[in-house]
Design an enzyme around this catalytic site. Structure first.
Site, PDB file in Angstrom:
ATOM      1  N   HIS A 103     -18.885  -9.023  28.667  1.00  0.00           N
ATOM      2  CA  HIS A 103     -19.263  -9.644  30.211  1.00  0.00           C
ATOM      3  C   HIS A 103     -18.341  -9.374  31.460  1.00  0.00           C
ATOM      4  O   HIS A 103     -18.381  -9.397  32.538  1.00  0.00           O
ATOM      5  CB  HIS A 103     -18.864 -11.710  30.431  1.00  0.00           C
ATOM      6  CG  HIS A 103     -19.543 -11.880  29.107  1.00  0.00           C
ATOM      7  ND1 HIS A 103     -19.260 -12.518  28.499  1.00  0.00           N
ATOM      8  CD2 HIS A 103     -20.422 -12.504  29.148  1.00  0.00           C
ATOM      9  CE1 HIS A 103     -19.774 -13.749  27.489  1.00  0.00           C
ATOM     10  NE2 HIS A 103     -20.712 -13.633  27.967  1.00  0.00           N
ATOM     11  N   ASP A 205       7.377   6.646  -8.065  1.00  0.00           N
ATOM     12  CA  ASP A 205       6.747   6.623  -9.564  1.00  0.00           C
ATOM     13  C   ASP A 205       6.501   8.209  -9.891  1.00  0.00           C
ATOM     14  O   ASP A 205       5.041   8.734  -9.533  1.00  0.00           O
ATOM     15  CB  ASP A 205       4.941   6.198  -9.354  1.00  0.00           C
ATOM     16  CG  ASP A 205       4.610   6.145 -11.297  1.00  0.00           C
ATOM     17  OD1 ASP A 205       4.879   6.992 -11.638  1.00  0.00           O
ATOM     18  OD2 ASP A 205       3.332   5.728 -11.712  1.00  0.00           O
ATOM     19  N   HIS A 208       3.782   9.479 -12.972  1.00  0.00           N
ATOM     20  CA  HIS A 208       2.934  10.260 -13.296  1.00  0.00           C
ATOM     21  C   HIS A 208       1.831  10.983 -12.833  1.00  0.00           C
ATOM     22  O   HIS A 208       1.151  12.143 -12.199  1.00  0.00           O
ATOM     23  CB  HIS A 208       1.921   8.352 -12.136  1.00  0.00           C
ATOM     24  CG  HIS A 208       1.866   9.030 -10.279  1.00  0.00           C
ATOM     25  ND1 HIS A 208       3.219   9.132 -10.054  1.00  0.00           N
ATOM     26  CD2 HIS A 208      -0.001   9.624  -9.750  1.00  0.00           C
ATOM     27  CE1 HIS A 208       2.778   9.294  -8.626  1.00  0.00           C
ATOM     28  NE2 HIS A 208       1.347   9.969  -8.519  1.00  0.00           N
ATOM     29  N   HIS A 213      -1.616  13.826 -11.746  1.00  0.00           N
ATOM     30  CA  HIS A 213      -1.671  15.669 -10.902  1.00  0.00           C
ATOM     31  C   HIS A 213      -1.533  17.376 -11.762  1.00  0.00           C
ATOM     32  O   HIS A 213      -1.538  17.882 -10.672  1.00  0.00           O
ATOM     33  CB  HIS A 213      -0.805  15.104  -9.620  1.00  0.00           C
ATOM     34  CG  HIS A 213      -0.893  14.745  -9.045  1.00  0.00           C
ATOM     35  ND1 HIS A 213      -2.242  13.840  -8.470  1.00  0.00           N
ATOM     36  CD2 HIS A 213      -0.138  13.150  -8.652  1.00  0.00           C
ATOM     37  CE1 HIS A 213      -1.957  12.724  -7.438  1.00  0.00           C
ATOM     38  NE2 HIS A 213      -0.987  11.815  -8.009  1.00  0.00           N
ATOM     39  N   ASP A 364      -5.743  10.224  -6.925  1.00  0.00           N
ATOM     40  CA  ASP A 364      -5.321   8.858  -7.230  1.00  0.00           C
ATOM     41  C   ASP A 364      -6.082   7.725  -7.052  1.00  0.00           C
ATOM     42  O   ASP A 364      -6.154   7.275  -7.181  1.00  0.00           O
ATOM     43  CB  ASP A 364      -4.587   8.590  -6.074  1.00  0.00           C
ATOM     44  CG  ASP A 364      -2.650   9.214  -6.314  1.00  0.00           C
ATOM     45  OD1 ASP A 364      -2.424   9.231  -7.449  1.00  0.00           O
ATOM     46  OD2 ASP A 364      -1.951   9.962  -5.423  1.00  0.00           O
TER      47      ASP A 364
END
Lengths: 448, 170
Positions: A103, A205, A208, A213, A364
C-alpha cells in the site's frame, strides 16, 4: 527431570535422533534458542555508510540491519507493520527509505513510519504513526567488527554471553591492528539438513576429515593439518586441542602457527604474511596465541549458528528453515592489512574449498542429509547417535581458558554443544542457564 | 554484433552438443582436451539488488562460485579421480541440455562469441530431482579445424544454490 533430559546424555555422549526431525522440538528451538541467543547479523564492513542495509535472518525471522545517520546500527524485523508484507526484497544495498510494495507505507532508515498514502482522506489524520514504526530487535552490539543482535531483553550482555570465547575470537578479530573484513558477498546454499548437524560437525569433528574429505584432502593438502591423513590413518594428539565449556561455544585448533593455510595448494604468500606480521601479533596477543594459534587451522563456533575458520578464512552462518532444512551463508574473511594478492587468493580458495562448488563442502551435504533422513523413520527416530569419543580426557591448561581435550579427533566439543542446547531448551529464563568458562565451572554447573 | 557464418555456427553448435554429452558422461579428460591452456572458467554468486540502487557494492570483490584456470580445473578433476568422492558413488544421473545457441564474430577473426543456455538435470539418491539453469557466454578460439574454449562466464539463475553439491560443470 523433564522430557527433554532423555534427548541428550552429556556424560555418555548420546543424543536421541528425534532432535534432528521432530517439528515440535524445532518449534521449541526457535523459541528457546534462536529467540534468546545473541545471533550474528552483520559484519560492520557490510554497512559502512548511512542507509547501507543487509537483509538477513534471526532464526526464521527476517531482519534488516541498517547503518544510521549517527553511525550507529539498528536492526528491524523486515515486515510492514500495517498488513505484514515483506518490506525489503534486496539482499543488500543503500536506501533512504523502505517503501512497502502493498500500500506504499514508507519507513525511514531509523524505522520510523514517515509516509502513509491517503493519510488524510482515508485515515482522517487519526493514525498515530509513532505507534507503527518498524519493530526493533531487543539488543544489538558490536564485538570487534561483528554485529550481534538478540530478541531477548533479558539476555546477558554480549560480552558475558561470549565469555572466555572472546579470548579465542581475538586470535582472528584482534590479531592485527585494523581488524577484519568480509570480502565478496555471501555464497548461499540451501540444504535439506537439520541445522544442528553442520554446527556439531564444524565444532569438533576432526574425525571425518581424513575420510569424508579424503578426495579433497588428496588434491589440496600442502602442509600437515593436525597430523590428519587421507584415509583417516593419522592424527597428532600433541599438536592440537579441542576446547569447549565456554558457555556452549567451542574451538578446535592446531597449535603450529601456519596450518590454516594447509589446504592451499601454494600457500607461500600466506606463510610470508604470517612471518612478516608474527611479531605484531605476539605483541598484541602474547607469546602463546601469537606463535601457537595465529595462523593455525582453527574452527571457532559461537553457539548456536556462527562458525569461522581462520586460515581457511571462511565465515559462515546457518539459518534454520524448518526441522529438515537450512540456508548456509559463507563469506571469505580476511585481515584488512593483507595485500590485494593475498586477499584474492583467499577469496578464490574459500570458494574452491567451501563455496557452493567447494571441494570440501561438496562432501558434507549428502552425509548430513542422510543423517537427517535417518532420524525420520518410525524406528530410527527412537534410536540414538553417539559422540562418545575421548570421554574422561578433559583437562585444563594454564595457558588457555576452557575445557581441553587433546587433538582434532575428539568428540568433546560436540558433547558440549549438545549440553548447551539442552540447557537452553530446558530453561524458562536466563537465570536457569548456567555460565561456565573453565573445567571447574563446567563441572560445578553440570546437570545432575 | 555480426552473426558468424553458417559453417562456423554449425561447427560450434556441434561442439556444444558434444561438450554437453561428455560433461554428462563425466569424460573429463576429453573435456580438458577441448579447453585452451589459458582457460578462464567462471561463475559468480548472484545477488539481488534494487534496480534504482546505484551505490557500489561494499564488498570490494566479486564472489566466485567458479573462477578457475587450467590448474584449478585439473585439481577438481583430480579429486573426482581419487575414487574418494563418496557423493558420486553410485553415480548421479545427469543431463546437460544446451539451447538458444547464438554465435557472433569478434574483433579477432579466429575467436567467436557464443551465447547459450545450459540446463542441468540431476537425479540424485532415491527420488531427488535437481534442476539448475544458467546462461553462458563463451569465447571459442579457432585453431586450424579445431575449436578450444578460451573463456566461459556462466550466470546462475538462483540467488540460493539449490543443490548440496556442484560435483559437475556447467
Amino acid at each position: 527431570m523433564s522430557e527433554l533430559d532423555d534427548l541428550i546424555d552429556f556424560k555418555t555422549g548420546r543424543q536421541k535422533r528425534v532432535i534432528y526431525s521432530d517439528p515440535d522440538i524445532y518449534e521449541q528451538e526457535l523459541e528457546k534458542i534462536f529467540a534468546r541467543s545473541w545471533l550474528f547479523v552483520a559484519h560492520e564492513c557490510q554497512i559502512k555508510e548511512p542507509g547501507d542495509f543487509i537483509r538477513t535472518f534471526m532464526g526464521e525471522d527476517e531482519v534488516l540491519v541498517v547503518r544510521q545517520k549517527d553511525d550507529s546500527v539498528k536492526a528491524f524485523l523486515n515486515t510492514c507493520t500495517h498488513r505484514g508484507n515483506r518490506l525489503c526484497k534486496a539482499d543488500h544495498g543503500n536506501s533512504k527509505t523502505f517503501v512497502c510494495n502493498y500500500h506504499g507505507w514508507g519507513f525511514g532508515t531509523d524505522g520510523a513510519l514517515n509516509g502513509v498514502p491517503l493519510e488524510k482522506e482515508a485515515y482522517y489524520n487519526k493514525l498515530d504513526k509513532g505507534k507503527f514504526g518498524l519493530i526493533e530487535v531487543a539488543q544489538i552490539k558490536n564485538y570487534k567488527g561483528l554485529i550481534f543482535a538478540t530478541f531477548d531483553e533479558e539476555a546477558p550482555s554480549l560480552e558475558e554471553y561470549l565469555g572466555e570465547m572472546k579470548w579465542y575470537l581475538d586470535v582472528w578479530l584482534d590479531a592485527m591492528p585494523e581488524g577484519t573484513e568480509l570480502i565478496g558477498t555471501a555464497m548461499k546454499v540451501e540444504l535439506p539438513v537439520n541445522w544442528k548437524l553442520p554446527v556439531e560437525n564444524v565444532s569438533g569433528d576432526g574425525y571425518h576429515l581424513g575420510w569424508a574429505h579424503a578426495g579433497a584432502m588428496s588434491v589440496t593438502t600442502s602442509m600437515s593439518v593436525g597430523g590428519l591423513e587421507v584415509g583417516n590413518t593419522g592424527t597428532d594428539n600433541d599438536g592440537a586441542v579441542s576446547v569447549a565449556g565456554l558457555n556452549g561455544h567451542t574451538v578446535l585448533a592446531a597449535l603450529d602457527g601456519q596450518s590454516g593455510y594447509g589446504f592451499y595448494p601454494d600457500p607461500k604468500i600466506a606463510v610470508d604474511y604470517l612471518q612478516a606480521n608474527r611479531k605484531t601479533v605476539v605483541d598484541r596477543l602474547g607469546e602463546f596465541r601469537g606463535t601457537k594459534m595465529w595462523g593455525s587451522q582453527i574452527n571457532m563456533t559461537v553457539f548456536p549458528n556462527l562458525q569461522m575458520l581462520p586460515g581457511l578464512n571462511w565465515f559462515r552462518i546457518y539459518h534454520p528453515k524448518g526441522p529438515g532444512k537450512f540456508e548456509m551463508w559463507t563469506w571469505a574473511m580476511v585481515d584488512k592489512e593483507m595485500s590485494d594478492d593475498l586477499k584474492q587468493m583467499i577469496l578464490d580458495n574459500v570458494s574452491r574449498t567451501f563455496g557452493p562448488a567447494g571441494l570440501f563442502d561438496n562432501d558434507d551435504g549428502d552425509n548430513l542429509q542422510a543423517i537427517t533422513e535417518q532420524s525420520h523413520g518410525w524406528r530410527t527416530r527412537q534410536m540414538d547417535v553417539y559422540t562418545n569419543m575421548a570421554i574422561g580426557a578433559e583437562h585444563s591448561r594454564e595457558e588457555m581458558p576452557g575445557v581441553i581435550s587433546d587433538g582434532l579427533v575428539c568428540e568433546q566439543n560436540q558433547r558440549y554443544v549438545y549440553r548447551r542446547w539442552l540447557e537452553m531448551m530446558k530453561a524458562d529464563s536466563w537465570d536457569d542457564i548456567p555460565q561456565y568458562n573453565s573445567l571447574e565451572e563446567a563441572r560445578a554447573t553440570e546437570a545432575k | 554484433m555480426i552473426q558468424a557464418p553458417d559453417d562456423i555456427y554449425l561447427a560450434l553448435q556441434r561442439q556444444l552438443y558434444y561438450e554437453a554429452r561428455i560433461l554428462s558422461a563425466a569424460q573429463y579428460d576429453e573435456w580438458l582436451a577441448m579447453l585452451a591452456d589459458n582457460i578462464n572458467y567462471a561463475m559468480e554468486m548472484p545477488q539481488r539488488r534494487f534496480k534504482e540502487d546505484r551505490t557500489p557494492d561494499r564488498a570490494p570483490r566479486k564472489t566466485p562460485i567458479f573462477d578457475d584456470d587450467m590448474a584449478a580445473l585439473k585439481m577438481r578433476i583430480a579429486r573426482f579421480n581419487t575414487g574418494f568422492v563418496w557423493a558420486e558413488n553410485p553415480i548421479n544421473a545427469i543431463r546437460h541440455i544446451v539451447s538458444s545457441v547464438e554465435v557472433f564474430e569478434t574483433d579477432d577473426t579466429n575467436q567467436f562469441s557464443v551465447y547459450s543456455i545450459i540446463e542441468v538435470h540431476r537425479s540424485r539418491l532415491d527420488a531427488e530431482r535437481k534442476r539448475l539453469t544458467a546462461g553462458r557466454q563463451d569465447i571459442w578460439q579457432k585453431t586450424g579445424s579445431e575449436f578450444k574454449l578460451l573463456t566461459r562466464t556462466a550466470t546462475l539463475d538462483d540467488g540460493v544454490v539449490l543443490d548440496s553439491n556442484i560435483n559437475f560443470f556447467f
